[in-house]
Design a protein around this motif. Structure first.
Motif, mmCIF file in Angstrom:
data_model
loop_
_atom_site.group_PDB
_atom_site.id
_atom_site.type_symbol
_atom_site.label_atom_id
_atom_site.label_comp_id
_atom_site.label_asym_id
_atom_site.label_seq_id
_atom_site.Cartn_x
_atom_site.Cartn_y
_atom_site.Cartn_z
ATOM 1 N N ASP A 1 0.787 -1.216 0.000
ATOM 2 C CA ASP A 1 0.000 0.000 0.000
ATOM 3 C C ASP A 1 0.829 1.281 0.000
ATOM 4 O O ASP A 1 0.286 2.370 0.017
ATOM 5 C CB ASP A 1 -0.957 0.013 1.195
ATOM 6 C CG ASP A 1 -2.109 -0.962 1.011
ATOM 7 O OD1 ASP A 1 -2.731 -1.299 2.016
ATOM 8 O OD2 ASP A 1 -2.344 -1.391 -0.127
ATOM 9 N N ASP A 2 2.143 1.189 0.037
ATOM 10 C CA ASP A 2 2.950 2.396 0.065
ATOM 11 C C ASP A 2 2.850 3.177 -1.235
ATOM 12 O O ASP A 2 2.586 4.353 -1.253
ATOM 13 C CB ASP A 2 4.405 2.049 0.357
ATOM 14 C CG ASP A 2 4.612 1.745 1.835
ATOM 15 O OD1 ASP A 2 5.684 1.214 2.162
ATOM 16 O OD2 ASP A 2 3.710 2.036 2.631
ATOM 17 N N GLY A 3 3.103 2.508 -2.354
ATOM 18 C CA GLY A 3 2.975 3.147 -3.655
ATOM 19 C C GLY A 3 4.026 4.212 -3.911
ATOM 20 O O GLY A 3 5.013 4.331 -3.197
ATOM 21 N N PRO A 4 3.825 5.034 -4.988
ATOM 22 C CA PRO A 4 4.796 6.052 -5.372
ATOM 23 C C PRO A 4 5.149 6.961 -4.208
ATOM 24 O O PRO A 4 4.291 7.418 -3.467
ATOM 25 C CB PRO A 4 4.061 6.812 -6.482
ATOM 26 C CG PRO A 4 3.148 5.791 -7.073
ATOM 27 C CD PRO A 4 2.691 4.962 -5.905
ATOM 28 N N GLY A 5 6.438 7.203 -4.081
ATOM 29 C CA GLY A 5 6.930 8.031 -3.007
ATOM 30 C C GLY A 5 7.240 7.239 -1.753
ATOM 31 O O GLY A 5 7.991 7.685 -0.897
ATOM 32 N N GLY A 6 6.650 6.016 -1.616
ATOM 33 C CA GLY A 6 6.897 5.218 -0.446
ATOM 34 C C GLY A 6 7.081 3.766 -0.754
ATOM 35 O O GLY A 6 7.138 2.934 0.150
ATOM 36 N N GLY A 7 7.135 3.402 -1.999
ATOM 37 C CA GLY A 7 7.278 2.011 -2.376
ATOM 38 C C GLY A 7 7.134 1.842 -3.869
ATOM 39 O O GLY A 7 7.023 2.817 -4.621
ATOM 40 N N PRO A 8 7.132 0.596 -4.349
ATOM 41 C CA PRO A 8 7.034 0.352 -5.774
ATOM 42 C C PRO A 8 5.700 0.818 -6.355
ATOM 43 O O PRO A 8 4.679 0.853 -5.660
ATOM 44 C CB PRO A 8 7.167 -1.169 -5.876
ATOM 45 C CG PRO A 8 7.740 -1.613 -4.575
ATOM 46 C CD PRO A 8 7.275 -0.636 -3.562
ATOM 47 N N VAL A 9 5.714 1.180 -7.612
ATOM 48 C CA VAL A 9 4.481 1.471 -8.335
ATOM 49 C C VAL A 9 3.695 0.172 -8.459
ATOM 50 O O VAL A 9 4.216 -0.840 -8.913
ATOM 51 C CB VAL A 9 4.795 2.052 -9.726
ATOM 52 C CG1 VAL A 9 3.540 2.151 -10.574
ATOM 53 C CG2 VAL A 9 5.461 3.416 -9.584
ATOM 54 N N ARG A 10 2.432 0.193 -8.056
ATOM 55 C CA ARG A 10 1.605 -1.019 -8.027
ATOM 56 C C ARG A 10 0.877 -1.176 -9.356
ATOM 57 O O ARG A 10 0.058 -0.333 -9.726
ATOM 58 C CB ARG A 10 0.614 -0.920 -6.868
ATOM 59 C CG ARG A 10 1.301 -0.825 -5.495
ATOM 60 C CD ARG A 10 0.430 -0.153 -4.468
ATOM 61 N NE ARG A 10 0.154 1.230 -4.830
ATOM 62 C CZ ARG A 10 -0.196 2.174 -3.950
ATOM 63 N NH1 ARG A 10 -0.285 1.879 -2.666
ATOM 64 N NH2 ARG A 10 -0.454 3.403 -4.345
ATOM 65 N N SER A 11 1.180 -2.262 -10.046
ATOM 66 C CA SER A 11 0.662 -2.475 -11.388
ATOM 67 C C SER A 11 -0.238 -3.701 -11.445
ATOM 68 O O SER A 11 0.002 -4.694 -10.761
ATOM 69 C CB SER A 11 1.815 -2.651 -12.389
ATOM 70 O OG SER A 11 2.621 -1.495 -12.439
ATOM 71 N N VAL A 12 -1.263 -3.615 -12.290
ATOM 72 C CA VAL A 12 -2.188 -4.715 -12.537
ATOM 73 C C VAL A 12 -2.228 -4.966 -14.035
ATOM 74 O O VAL A 12 -2.273 -4.009 -14.826
ATOM 75 C CB VAL A 12 -3.605 -4.378 -12.024
ATOM 76 C CG1 VAL A 12 -4.610 -5.450 -12.453
ATOM 77 C CG2 VAL A 12 -3.607 -4.229 -10.511
ATOM 78 N N ILE A 13 -2.184 -6.215 -14.435
ATOM 79 C CA ILE A 13 -2.327 -6.577 -15.844
ATOM 80 C C ILE A 13 -3.711 -7.161 -16.058
ATOM 81 O O ILE A 13 -4.137 -8.065 -15.325
ATOM 82 C CB ILE A 13 -1.245 -7.575 -16.284
ATOM 83 C CG1 ILE A 13 0.105 -6.872 -16.386
ATOM 84 C CG2 ILE A 13 -1.606 -8.223 -17.621
ATOM 85 C CD1 ILE A 13 1.252 -7.783 -16.807
ATOM 86 N N VAL A 14 -4.419 -6.638 -17.068
ATOM 87 C CA VAL A 14 -5.736 -7.138 -17.438
ATOM 88 C C VAL A 14 -5.623 -7.814 -18.792
ATOM 89 O O VAL A 14 -5.257 -7.179 -19.783
ATOM 90 C CB VAL A 14 -6.780 -6.007 -17.494
ATOM 91 C CG1 VAL A 14 -8.173 -6.592 -17.723
ATOM 92 C CG2 VAL A 14 -6.753 -5.175 -16.227
ATOM 93 N N GLY A 15 -5.929 -9.115 -18.828
ATOM 94 C CA GLY A 15 -5.786 -9.889 -20.056
ATOM 95 C C GLY A 15 -4.452 -10.598 -20.095
ATOM 96 O O GLY A 15 -3.411 -9.977 -19.864
ATOM 97 N N THR A 16 -4.474 -11.904 -20.360
ATOM 98 C CA THR A 16 -3.236 -12.680 -20.299
ATOM 99 C C THR A 16 -2.893 -13.318 -21.640
ATOM 100 O O THR A 16 -2.309 -14.384 -21.704
ATOM 101 C CB THR A 16 -3.333 -13.775 -19.216
ATOM 102 O OG1 THR A 16 -4.455 -14.635 -19.505
ATOM 103 C CG2 THR A 16 -3.510 -13.162 -17.843
#
Length: 408
Positions: A20-35
């Motif tokens: 939950d940190d996200g930008p500024g406090g952790g990795p950018v959290r990414s989701v992929i839709v479609g495999t």
């Protein structure tokens, strides 16, 4: 063992700092839709960022397929509905890797949740759909974490490869003089069996043939180098393949800078190649590759009396990455973390899609089309086939929606 579904897994991790940190406090959290096949390129690009971003979930209508993808790429959460992920977890970027017919809806859904969006090409089925997403982007201003503005970017990864930026900078600086003539050829081979997939080759699902789905990368790079196009005259045909769309198109266009350009888009060419050639006042610059290029893919031929320009092209201080998703995702992650503009914003990519629409409009009406001609009320604004292709459909009726779900 099945991977955890979105409600259970996301609820369990909702307060965990590492997610939950996200930008500024952790990795950018990414989701992929479609495999589908292109999703692997996105996953690889995310992992290549060295921890600056990470995959927190994968979404696909086909759950077993999503679970297989998640195991292969070490993704902790699987879902069959993007809403489950967006509703229970903070997401920074949604990578949309589904067929084009789903892009507008998924992008709008992600924007409403305050997430950035990276759309695979083509970004939408029509200019009308692009404008709908742009309106949704405007409506979502200030809804992201910290009041950020969610943005939509489009995958045109060839802009970020070796030599492309250098060529544009040399042209902008006037070092090469004006570009007078250019050529942009995407001549690929897709056998008849390629179109056995029910949703392939359908205007209402893919939006078009090689003009829309294959050559678009090359002529996007062309426009990124030369600037906006001004007018186009084109022809298109279904020469051989069992598709409702064209399998070949050819166009001649003029850029705002005055260059004359020929463009070929084909999926019936046994010797495959992707080629760009720029003839300027002082040099010829050529790019030859297939699906991605490196520094060695470029050649530079100075005009007589301008041999000194070769040293400018071979500047040892200039380093450029290999073209591909990794280079563009690196720029995207940096923009998300810094709060900047995402690379290849949708509004800019719209110019490339407008050239697609204009190519079809010219080919199907026999008239030249100028940039800006196609707007609301124009038949090619809502559908790329506009007034209709001059050949009958061959795809079986009743399967047009196949593959439009996020599992395709």
């Amino acid at each position: 063992m099945p991977l955890p579904d979105a409600p259970a897994a996301l609820a369990a991790t909702a307060g965990h700092p590492s997610t939950d940190d996200g930008p500024g406090g952790g990795p950018v959290r990414s989701v992929i839709v479609g495999t589908g096949g292109i999703a692997g390129a996105h996953a690889g690009a995310v992992l290549a960022q060295g921890g600056a971003t990470r995959l927190v979930a994968v979404v696909d209508l086909d759950r077993p397929k999503a679970e297989e993808f998640a195991r292969a790429w070490d993704v902790p959460v699987v879902a069959t509905d993007l809403a489950d992920v967006l509703g229970r977890h903070q997401v920074d970027v949604v990578h949309v890797c589904t067929p084009p017919g789903t892009h507008a809806g998924l992008a709008t859904q992600a924007l409403a949740a305050g997430a950035h969006v990276l759309l695979e090409k083509p970004p939408a089925l029509s200019l009308a759909e692009v404008d709908q997403v742009l309106h949704a982007q405007d409506a979502a201003r200030g809804t992201g974490p910290g009041g950020r503005d969610p943005q939509v970017a489009v995958v045109f990864q060839h802009r970020f490869g070796a030599g492309a930026g250098r060529l544009r900078s040399l042209l902008d600086a006037g070092v090469l003089g004006r570009c007078l003539v250019a050529r942009c050829d995407t001549q690929w081979f897709r056998p008849p069996g390629y179109f056995d997939v029910p949703w392939r080759g359908r205007w209402e699902v893919e939006g078009g043939g090689p003009t829309m789905g294959h050559g678009i990368h090359q002529f996007d790079l062309l426009l990124a180098v030369l600037g906006p196009w001004e007018e186009v005259a084109a022809m298109a045909a279904r020469q051989d393949r069992p598709t409702d769309t064209e399998d070949v198109s050819m166009a001649v266009l003029r850029t705002e800078g005055g260059a004359l350009v020929s463009v070929v888009n084909s999926v019936v060419s046994p010797r495959e190649s992707s080629e760009l050639r720029f003839d300027t006042e002082h040099a010829t610059v050529e790019l030859r590759h297939l699906y991605g290029y490196t520094e060695d893919s470029w050649t530079f031929t100075p005009a007589p009396g301008h041999e000194h320009l070769l040293a400018r092209w071979q500047d040892p201080a200039a380093t450029w990455p290999e073209s591909g998703h990794t280079a563009q995702v690196a720029r995207l992650v940096a923009a998300v973390r810094d709060g900047g503009d995402l690379p290849v914003p949708l509004a800019e990519a719209r110019d490339t899609l407008e050239l697609v629409a204009a190519t079809y409009a010219s080919a199907f009406t026999g008239r030249r089309v100028r940039r800006g001609d196609i707007g609301p009320g124009h038949p090619f604004y809502d559908r790329m086939d506009g007034t209709g292709a001059p050949w009958p459909p061959v795809k079986a009726p009743g399967a047009a929606r196949s593959g439009q779900g996020v599992g395709a």
